[in-house]
Design a protein around this motif. Structure first.
Motif, PDB file in Angstrom:
ATOM      1  N   LYS A  97      14.378   7.085  -7.728  1.00 39.72           N
ATOM      2  CA  LYS A  97      14.161   5.881  -8.346  1.00 39.72           C
ATOM      3  C   LYS A  97      14.126   5.959  -9.921  1.00 39.72           C
ATOM      4  O   LYS A  97      14.036   5.165 -10.548  1.00 39.72           O
ATOM      5  N   SER A  98      13.455   7.297 -10.146  1.00 42.53           N
ATOM      6  CA  SER A  98      13.352   7.295 -11.730  1.00 42.53           C
ATOM      7  C   SER A  98      14.578   7.595 -12.579  1.00 42.53           C
ATOM      8  O   SER A  98      14.698   7.293 -13.544  1.00 42.53           O
TER       9      SER A  98
ATOM     10  N   ASP B  72      10.658  -1.974   8.765  1.00 42.97           N
ATOM     11  CA  ASP B  72      11.382  -2.215   7.817  1.00 42.97           C
ATOM     12  C   ASP B  72      10.760  -3.362   6.670  1.00 42.97           C
ATOM     13  O   ASP B  72      11.336  -3.573   5.666  1.00 42.97           O
ATOM     14  N   THR B  73       9.937  -3.629   7.223  1.00 42.74           N
ATOM     15  CA  THR B  73       9.023  -5.101   6.361  1.00 42.74           C
ATOM     16  C   THR B  73       8.584  -4.344   5.224  1.00 42.74           C
ATOM     17  O   THR B  73       8.042  -3.254   4.927  1.00 42.74           O
ATOM     18  N   ALA B  74       9.416  -5.032   4.032  1.00 40.60           N
ATOM     19  CA  ALA B  74       8.923  -4.540   2.687  1.00 40.60           C
ATOM     20  C   ALA B  74       9.619  -5.573   1.758  1.00 40.60           C
ATOM     21  O   ALA B  74      10.157  -6.348   2.043  1.00 40.60           O
TER      22      ALA B  74
ATOM     23  N   GLY C  46       0.849  -1.186   0.103  1.00 39.48           N
ATOM     24  CA  GLY C  46       0.143   0.073  -0.124  1.00 39.48           C
ATOM     25  C   GLY C  46       0.606   1.317   0.130  1.00 39.48           C
ATOM     26  O   GLY C  46       0.340   2.241  -0.038  1.00 39.48           O
ATOM     27  N   LYS C  47       2.059   1.163  -0.007  1.00 44.41           N
ATOM     28  CA  LYS C  47       3.158   2.379   0.025  1.00 44.41           C
ATOM     29  C   LYS C  47       3.717   2.423  -1.365  1.00 44.41           C
ATOM     30  O   LYS C  47       3.903   1.469  -2.147  1.00 44.41           O
ATOM     31  N   GLU C  48       4.481   3.803  -1.461  1.00 43.05           N
ATOM     32  CA  GLU C  48       5.185   3.856  -2.873  1.00 43.05           C
ATOM     33  C   GLU C  48       6.380   3.479  -2.511  1.00 43.05           C
ATOM     34  O   GLU C  48       6.898   3.320  -1.421  1.00 43.05           O
ATOM     35  N   ARG C  49       7.174   3.094  -3.342  1.00 48.22           N
ATOM     36  CA  ARG C  49       8.404   2.308  -3.505  1.00 48.22           C
ATOM     37  C   ARG C  49       9.484   3.639  -3.044  1.00 48.22           C
ATOM     38  O   ARG C  49       9.276   4.821  -3.724  1.00 48.22           O
TER      39      ARG C  49
END
Length: 132
Positions: free
Chosen positions: A116-117, A94-96, A42-45
């Motif tokens: 990231k781009s 930190d879970t991801a 549910g979150k952005e990278r």
């Protein structure tokens, strides 16, 4: 073309450690700046850490997100075409899924490798789960 394969993810208790590795294909690894990003459900990278290409004047310079400074360490082995992320004092937040990324960084153009781009190549990701 660069192919990236991450490994080393898993389940760990809060306060524990994990070491992620990313193996890169190709003969131009030393010309690539490398990064680690992560994405929680549910979150952005988001940016985690990055390290400059070996061929640049600022070769090997490292960058970290504020949330991981002092706990995570990024390193690269240009002879083995690998980049690692040592993660200590892990927290449940930190879970991801953690992704390795690469971008050719051999020109005079400055690349903001915390973004990231900027990256052209991505691995498939490895899950890190930190239990409380």
């Amino acid at each position: 073309q660069v192919q990236l394969v991450e490994s080393g993810g898993g389940l760990v208790q809060a306060g524990g450690s994990l070491r992620l590795s990313c193996a890169a294909s190709g003969r131009t690894f030393s010309s690539n700046s490398m990064g680690w990003f992560r994405q929680a459900p549910g979150k952005e990278r988001e940016f985690v850490a990055a390290i400059r290409a070996a061929i640049r004047w600022n070769s090997g310079r490292t960058y970290y997100a504020d949330s991981v400074k002092g706990r995570f360490t990024i390193s690269r082995d240009n002879a083995k075409n690998t980049v690692c992320l040592q993660m200590n004092s892990l927290k449940p937040e930190d879970t991801a899924v953690y992704y390795c990324a690469a971008v050719w960084d051999g020109s005079a153009r400055y690349r903001n490798i915390e973004t990231k781009s900027e990256y052209d190549y991505w691995g498939q990701g490895t899950q890190v789960t930190v239990s409380s």
